[in-house]
Structures are given as C-alpha cells and as structure tokens.
Scaffold this active site. Structure first.
Site, PDB file in Angstrom:
ATOM      1  N   ASP A 119     -25.767  15.520  -5.919  1.00 42.16           N
ATOM      2  CA  ASP A 119     -24.968  14.515  -6.623  1.00 42.16           C
ATOM      3  C   ASP A 119     -23.767  14.041  -5.817  1.00 42.16           C
ATOM      4  O   ASP A 119     -22.963  13.247  -6.292  1.00 42.16           O
ATOM      5  CB  ASP A 119     -24.516  15.054  -7.984  1.00 42.16           C
ATOM      6  CG  ASP A 119     -23.604  16.268  -7.867  1.00 42.16           C
ATOM      7  OD1 ASP A 119     -23.354  16.722  -6.717  1.00 42.16           O
ATOM      8  OD2 ASP A 119     -23.143  16.777  -8.909  1.00 42.16           O
ATOM      9  N   GLU A 146     -21.266  15.949  -4.646  1.00 47.29           N
ATOM     10  CA  GLU A 146     -20.153  16.898  -4.647  1.00 47.29           C
ATOM     11  C   GLU A 146     -20.285  17.870  -3.475  1.00 47.29           C
ATOM     12  O   GLU A 146     -21.387  18.112  -2.970  1.00 47.29           O
ATOM     13  CB  GLU A 146     -20.095  17.658  -5.975  1.00 47.29           C
ATOM     14  CG  GLU A 146     -19.688  16.792  -7.141  1.00 47.29           C
ATOM     15  CD  GLU A 146     -19.452  17.606  -8.420  1.00 47.29           C
ATOM     16  OE1 GLU A 146     -19.680  18.832  -8.407  1.00 47.29           O
ATOM     17  OE2 GLU A 146     -19.042  17.004  -9.425  1.00 47.29           O
ATOM     18  N   GLN A 183      -0.444   3.563   4.634  1.00 49.05           N
ATOM     19  CA  GLN A 183      -0.102   3.001   3.324  1.00 49.05           C
ATOM     20  C   GLN A 183       1.120   3.749   2.786  1.00 49.05           C
ATOM     21  O   GLN A 183       1.051   4.472   1.801  1.00 49.05           O
ATOM     22  CB  GLN A 183      -1.298   3.125   2.369  1.00 49.05           C
ATOM     23  CG  GLN A 183      -2.507   2.318   2.805  1.00 49.05           C
ATOM     24  CD  GLN A 183      -3.622   2.342   1.786  1.00 49.05           C
ATOM     25  OE1 GLN A 183      -3.377   2.355   0.585  1.00 49.05           O
ATOM     26  NE2 GLN A 183      -4.861   2.367   2.258  1.00 49.05           N
ATOM     27  N   HIS A 200       1.449   8.264  11.512  1.00 51.39           N
ATOM     28  CA  HIS A 200       1.776   6.873  11.845  1.00 51.39           C
ATOM     29  C   HIS A 200       3.201   6.506  11.437  1.00 51.39           C
ATOM     30  O   HIS A 200       3.906   5.828  12.187  1.00 51.39           O
ATOM     31  CB  HIS A 200       0.775   5.936  11.171  1.00 51.39           C
ATOM     32  CG  HIS A 200       0.936   4.501  11.583  1.00 51.39           C
ATOM     33  ND1 HIS A 200       0.678   4.061  12.865  1.00 51.39           N
ATOM     34  CD2 HIS A 200       1.354   3.411  10.886  1.00 51.39           C
ATOM     35  CE1 HIS A 200       0.916   2.765  12.946  1.00 51.39           C
ATOM     36  NE2 HIS A 200       1.329   2.344  11.768  1.00 51.39           N
ATOM     37  N   LYS A 208       5.287  -7.990  19.197  1.00 56.01           N
ATOM     38  CA  LYS A 208       4.233  -8.232  18.211  1.00 56.01           C
ATOM     39  C   LYS A 208       4.859  -8.685  16.904  1.00 56.01           C
ATOM     40  O   LYS A 208       5.730  -8.020  16.351  1.00 56.01           O
ATOM     41  CB  LYS A 208       3.411  -6.955  17.987  1.00 56.01           C
ATOM     42  CG  LYS A 208       2.243  -7.154  17.026  1.00 56.01           C
ATOM     43  CD  LYS A 208       1.283  -5.964  17.035  1.00 56.01           C
ATOM     44  CE  LYS A 208       1.855  -4.744  16.387  1.00 56.01           C
ATOM     45  NZ  LYS A 208       0.849  -3.650  16.279  1.00 56.01           N
ATOM     46  N   ARG A 253       3.767  -9.709  13.091  1.00 50.34           N
ATOM     47  CA  ARG A 253       2.676  -9.702  12.119  1.00 50.34           C
ATOM     48  C   ARG A 253       2.977 -10.724  11.029  1.00 50.34           C
ATOM     49  O   ARG A 253       3.951 -10.612  10.290  1.00 50.34           O
ATOM     50  CB  ARG A 253       2.490  -8.308  11.510  1.00 50.34           C
ATOM     51  CG  ARG A 253       1.317  -8.212  10.534  1.00 50.34           C
ATOM     52  CD  ARG A 253       1.078  -6.769  10.099  1.00 50.34           C
ATOM     53  NE  ARG A 253       0.646  -5.931  11.188  1.00 50.34           N
ATOM     54  CZ  ARG A 253      -0.604  -5.838  11.612  1.00 50.34           C
ATOM     55  NH1 ARG A 253      -1.543  -6.583  11.033  1.00 50.34           N
ATOM     56  NH2 ARG A 253      -0.920  -5.040  12.605  1.00 50.34           N
TER      57      ARG A 253
END
Length: 282
Positions: free
Chosen positions: A33, A35, A89, A121, A183, A185
C-alpha cells in the site's frame, strides 16, 4: 552507533569510519500500500541518525528511524540531515502557503535531542528546530577533487549571497580570485544574470554553489563567461534533477564535483569529515 537512512548509506559509512563507531545494519521495507517500515538493531548510548530528506518518503523514513532507535534503547538521539528537503521554503511566499521548512523542522525535532544540517540553503532554518541545531560547512572539502593544476583560477558564486561559499573553496584550494554573478530574480522562473567584472579569459573558472537543481540558472551564467580556459562546477548538494547534467555539459562545463550529501556519480568527496568534526571526534 551510526544509523543510516536509505538515501545516505555511503555518507553514514564514511562517518562511522571517521568517528570509529559502529555502523548499524538497518532494514528498509515498503508494503504494497506504499507504507514503509525500518528495522534497527539494539542500541546502547548514543544513536546518530544520518538521513538526507531527498523526497517525502525520506522524511517519513527519518521520523521512523528516530522512533526506532529510541525503541531499541538509545539514550540520546542525534540527527544528521546532510541534505534537508524543503529548506528553500523558509517563508510563506504567497498568502495561504505554509512555511514548509518550519513544519519539517518541528516534526524532526520531536524525535531527537540535537540536529546537524550540512550547508542548509537558508541557515536561519536552524532556528525553526525546537532542539539545538548546528549548520556544518562542507564547502572547503570541495577543493580536494579539483585539479591541482588550475590555471590562474577564478572562483565564482552565482550571486552575492553565495560568495562566502566560493571564497571558502578558494581559501581551501590556495591561489585564485573570488567573485560573483549579479542575479536578479523577477519571478520563480524569470531570473536575470549579469556577468562578474573579473576577467576570466584564458583562466580556469570554478563556479561554486550550495545546490545544483535543474542546472538552468548555472548553465545560463556559464554561458556569459568570456572565453574561459576550462570551467568546473563545485556544489555541496548535487540534486541534478532531470537533464541538469546534460545542460551543464552543453554549457561547456568540463567537470562537476560535489559531496555525498546526495549520493550521485559526481559525489567526488565526502561531507563525513566536516560532520565528524562538528560531532566531536574521540
């Protein structure tokens, strides 16, 4: 005892050798399944769980490993996350979005006494953990696999924030200049790159970053270089998603060197010595 996640077996073995500690034999199983379950041997004293969270399954596996070593008798659990997924994030970029790095850090904190990341990061992510968290710098080791005969080398970062990474590799290597591309963005996919002012014609160039994901931005930056002699890419975390390696080759990259925080063909050096130093050698 060193306990490895399935994605970090090489690094865990190297760390066990660096520390002179036992490497646990871990079993990983997936059920029909979807898991997962892990199995660890009996543990006495400290357990060091080493697991890069390269995907969602690896996150679940890490939580299971933490719980398993406690169940197996560990008195102290230290979690080493060589590559931490979702670390980019680190804020809610749009209304209604989660701070995913915080959510992951809180979940990981529930099963450990201490956390070590490797060149996460955004270093501020370490503040999201509810237990002490230390960010280990493995970039100096990226100098080791570089050719010894680099000609008048230039170590370039893809943007100003990554300049310390380029300087770290340069300092470990020896001679050379360090600089960065400008750079800007404009959106998640629209990035404008301006070449550095350092003269690179006829010189060997080493482009240094923490992560190479799709390789698109780095390939574009390399394409702006004015007649370099050779071009190398050095990164801590070689995600190299999809056709990233091909993009870099077509951009003129002679070689890519990286650590084993994510175990790839280009993982020419281990982050284990840096982690071992942080953990404290016997």
């Amino acid at each position: 005892m060193i306990v490895s996640g399935s994605a970090s077996q090489g690094l865990a073995a190297a760390l066990a050798a660096e520390l002179g500690e036992e490497l646990a034999r871990v079993e990983y199983e997936s059920f029909p399944d979807g898991e997962r379950v892990v199995r660890v041997p009996p543990v006495e004293g400290r357990a060091v769980v080493v697991a890069s969270t390269v995907d969602d399954s690896a996150h679940v596996e890490l939580l299971q490993l933490q719980d398993a070593v406690r169940e197996a008798g560990a008195e102290e659990v230290i979690t080493v996350i060589p590559y931490m997924g979702y670390a980019r994030q680190d804020e809610a970029f749009e209304p209604g979005e989660p701070v995913s790095a915080r959510a992951m850090a809180r979940a990981i904190s529930t099963g450990t006494d201490e956390v070590y990341t490797v060149n996460v990061h955004e270093p501020a992510v370490c503040e999201f953990f509810d237990v002490p968290a230390t960010n280990v710098d493995a970039t100096p080791h990226l100098a080791d696999p570089l050719p010894e005969d680099l000609h008048d080398p230039v170590f370039l970062a893809p943007d100003a924030s990554a300049l310390p990474l380029a300087e770290s590799v340069r300092d470990a290597y020896g001679p050379g200049d360090a600089d960065f591309f400008e750079k800007t963005r404009h959106s998640g996919t629209d990035v404008e790159i301006t070449p550095s002012e350092t003269e690179v014609a006829g010189r060997d160039v080493v482009v240094v970053d923490d992560i190479v994901a799709t390789g698109s931005t780095m390939s574009e930056a390399i394409g702006l270089l004015d007649d370099p002699r050779r071009v190398f890419v050095a990164c801590v975390h070689p995600l190299l998603a999809a056709n990233a390696r091909t993009k870099l080759a077509k951009a003129g990259v002679d070689d890519v060197v990286a650590t084993d925080t994510i175990e790839r063909v280009v993982s020419a050096v281990s982050a284990a010595p840096a982690v071992a130093d942080a953990l404290g050698r016997e």
